[in-house]
Structure formats: C-alpha cells, structure tokens
Write an enzyme that holds these catalytic residues in place. Structure first.
Site: not given
Ligand code: PMH
Length: 389
Positions: A40, A136, A166, A219, A265, A311-313
């Site tokens: 993600k 969550r 999680h 995961r 700046y 700065c921005m860039d």
């Molecule tokens: N599974 C879920 C549902 C997650 O949200 C995340 C990471 C992972 C697995 C992977 O975790 P890891 O990167 O610690 O291995 N999610 C997030 C989060 O929402 N903010 O920081 C990490």
C-alpha cells in the site's frame, strides 16, 4: 544509460534488497506460512508494482493494499497475483472489486448486507477483519461475526476465504497488550469454521518476534523494505534487514560567499566567515520538509550541514571548499563508510521510519536497481520508460 528525468534529484530503490528481505523472512517463518507483501501507499513510497514483482519473485503469494484504487492500479500494470484490499471499500463498488478479481475486507454486517444488495456476481472472496484492540476497522463482537458467517452461507455472492486482525503494539518490548489481542483473536476463531481459511494476524514485528504465533500467513510491510518495525526491536532482529531506499541529488550551483552573507528565506542563516555554499535541487515539495533544515547530507563520503530554510524546490549546503557542480549528494543512503539511514531522518523528525519514504513525493523519480544495474525508471511527471543499459 539514458534516463528521462531532467532535475538531478532521484530515489534509488534496490530491488535485490527487497528480494533478500522477503527470502530471509520466508526462511524465518517456514514453508507452512504464506507471505503477503504489503505494498500500500505506493509500496511505502518505493513503488508498488516494482516491489510487488520483486516480492512475488522472492516467494510472496499475495499482495495487500489499502484502497481499491491501489489494487486496480496494480492490475492495470499487469499484476496477476491475488490482491487483498485491507481497508474499507464502498459497498457500492463491490462489482468493481469483482471485475478486478480482488479479495475484499469485510468489516461489518451492515457493510456486507449493503454490498450484497449492490452485488450481482457470485463467489467474491472476503477476508473478515476482526478488531481485537486496534480500534480501527473490524468486527468487535462474536455475535456480529456469527451474523456475517450466516449471511455468507445463504448468499451466492460471497465466500469467506480468510480472517485477520491487526496488532497495535507488536513492535513494543512489553507484550501484555499484544497477548491480550492474540487471545481475543483465538476466541473469534472459535466462532467460525476456519480449517480452510487464510488466517493472518502478523505484521512485520509479529513475524520477526513470534514465528510460532503466525497461523498461516504474515502481512509483511516495513521489514520487506529493510527497516526495523521499531527502535525497540532494532538490536534483536533475527536476521539482517537491508534498506532498499536511498535519496540522491547533485550540486547544481556552487559559490563562495563573504562573511555575513544571509542564506534563504527569512535570512536566518548568516555565514560566519567566507564560506562555500552549494545549492541542491530538492525542497519541501519533494518531501524534504522544512523541519530538516539542520540535517546533514553526504558528499564525497563525508557529512555536511544544510544551512538556511528549506525552500519548495531547493535547499543549501555548506561546503568545506569549492566542489564541482554535478557532485553527487546523498540525503538518505550510503557513501563510502558513511550512512544516513531512514531511521536517522525519522529520529531527527521525531517520527517513525515508515513515514520517511512515504513522504518523498511522486515529483521525485524512482530509479530501480537489480544486480547493481538500473532496470527501470518511474517519473510520473514524464512518460515511463525502461532503460536499456
Ligand atoms: N496489515 C495491516 C492491516 C496494516 O495496516 C499494516 C501496516 C501491515 C499489515 C504491515 O505492517 P508492517 O509495515 O508493520 O509490517 N499499516 C500501517 C499503518 O496503517 N500505519 O503504519 C503502518
């Protein structure tokens, strides 16, 4: 090598490091546990498609993203592997999820019934998310889990193929909250026939620390990218993690300024003597935010300070002597024996390492390396192209 980016600031992503981290994790968790690569947020800023391909090549069997758009993007780039959407999708988008052959997270009976009403297809795969203490997303009561199981049993539209939760504190030394969540997950499992399900509760921290508590999938996010899930865990990792991400730029302007010259700046920096000042083409719009104004960069294997406001860039660095325009400058990564790690930048910003590669914006091209050779360049500003070297 010809590259289609024309500003000398780029990210390098070492795909061999990603593969090595996945292989090491696979060895650590054993053959009976599947590895779900969490890609993600554009693969935590590294590039979702490239990381996905490397992870799959190294033994991952599934991918996970947060939103349906991320999953569709992977499909459009030719990724065929199973993709789990971890976050909530709109019930009305259930047909879209089916069109792209996605596995969807079911997090409440209300969502499921709404999705059922919007659905015409059969057999859409669901993983049920249970909330064991993260607060969550997910089912919080056994009674609701039962309703979901009953609904799916009488519906042609869905099949339950997984269940997950999680952890909020798996990366911390103190295990009591983690163990409470783990027990709660066990309780939930006793309310659902789960022999054929993919059961996953582990993030990187859990996978690294508790290889006997993984059910049948992990995961893997942060540690696939070569980073420790927390500072607490850094000194007790079961194998070495290899950082995949580095951030590079070059000197684009070098000048000698007399004592008393103000820089940037606000004119907040003043040269204490005659000084050499270099200008770097990276700024806060690239994610190199203003809070990094007192950080250091590597040039010729040594550390030099940024001076004045970012700065921005662009931003400025104080040099020890005149250096040629075009000299490589490393903001994150290694030069000779020196290294500025993602953890160092995170520590300076009083945040976690996760945030650092995510915050380097898409304006910065990503250059991919395999076997020490660049293999692909992604610059969303211009067209993508494969480099033949
Ligand atoms: N599974 C879920 C549902 C997650 O949200 C995340 C990471 C992972 C697995 C992977 O975790 P890891 O990167 O610690 O291995 N999610 C997030 C989060 O929402 N903010 O920081 C990490």
């Amino acid at each position: 090598m010809q590259a289609d980016f024309y500003r000398d600031t780029w990210v390098e992503v070492n795909l061999d490091a990603i593969e090595q981290n996945v292989r090491n994790m696979k060895n650590h968790i054993g053959d009976l546990v599947d590895l779900i690569a969490v890609v993600k947020a554009n693969g935590y800023g590294h590039g979702a498609k490239q990381v996905a391909e490397s992870a799959l090549h190294a033994g991952a069997s599934m991918l996970a993203v947060a939103f349906i758009d991320e999953a569709i993007s992977l499909r459009q780039q030719g990724i065929k592997a199973p993709i789990l959407v971890l976050g909530a999708i709109r019930a009305a988008d259930i047909e879209l999820a089916n069109k792209y052959d996605l596995i969807i997270t079911c997090f409440s009976i209300d969502w499921l019934m709404e999705a059922g009403n919007a659905c015409m297809s059969h057999g859409i795969q669901l993983h049920i998310k249970v909330d064991t203490g993260m607060g969550r997303l997910g089912v919080r009561e056994e009674s609701e889990l039962k309703k979901i199981v009953n609904y799916v049993e009488s519906s042609p539209h869905f099949q339950i193929t997984g269940i997950f939760t999680h952890f909020a504190t798996a990366d911390e030394d103190e295990p009591s909250y983690f163990l409470t969540q783990y027990k709660r997950f066990q309780q939930f499992l006793s309310f659902i026939p789960h022999e054929k399900l993919l059961i996953h509760c582990a993030n990187s921290a859990t996978g690294l620390k508790f290889p006997s508590k993984l059910y049948n999938a992990v995961r893997l996010g942060i540690s696939m990218y070569g980073l420790s899930p927390s500072v607490d865990m850094k000194n007790s990792l079961p194998f070495t993690l290899e950082e995949a991400f580095s951030l590079q730029t070059k000197l684009v302007h070098v000048k000698k300024v007399p004592k008393g010259t103000k820089i940037s700046y606000g004119a907040t920096y003043e040269a204490m003597e005659d000084e050499w000042i270099g200008t770097l083409p990276i700024g806060y719009a690239d994610g190199w935010i203003r809070k990094l104004r007192d950080s250091e960069v590597l040039i010729l294997g040594q550390r030099f300070p940024l001076v004045g406001r970012i700065c921005m860039d662009q931003c400025m660095v104080r040099l020890p002597y005149e250096l040629p325009v075009g000299t490589k400058v490393t903001l994150i990564g290694k030069q000779d024996t020196q290294k500025i790690s993602i953890d160092e930048v995170a520590n300076r910003l009083d945040t976690i390492n996760y945030e650092i590669p995510c915050m380097i914006t898409s304006r910065v091209p990503r250059l991919y390396f395999k076997g020490n050779k660049s293999c692909e360049l992604i610059n969303p500003l211009l067209t993508n192209m494969t480099i033949e070297s």
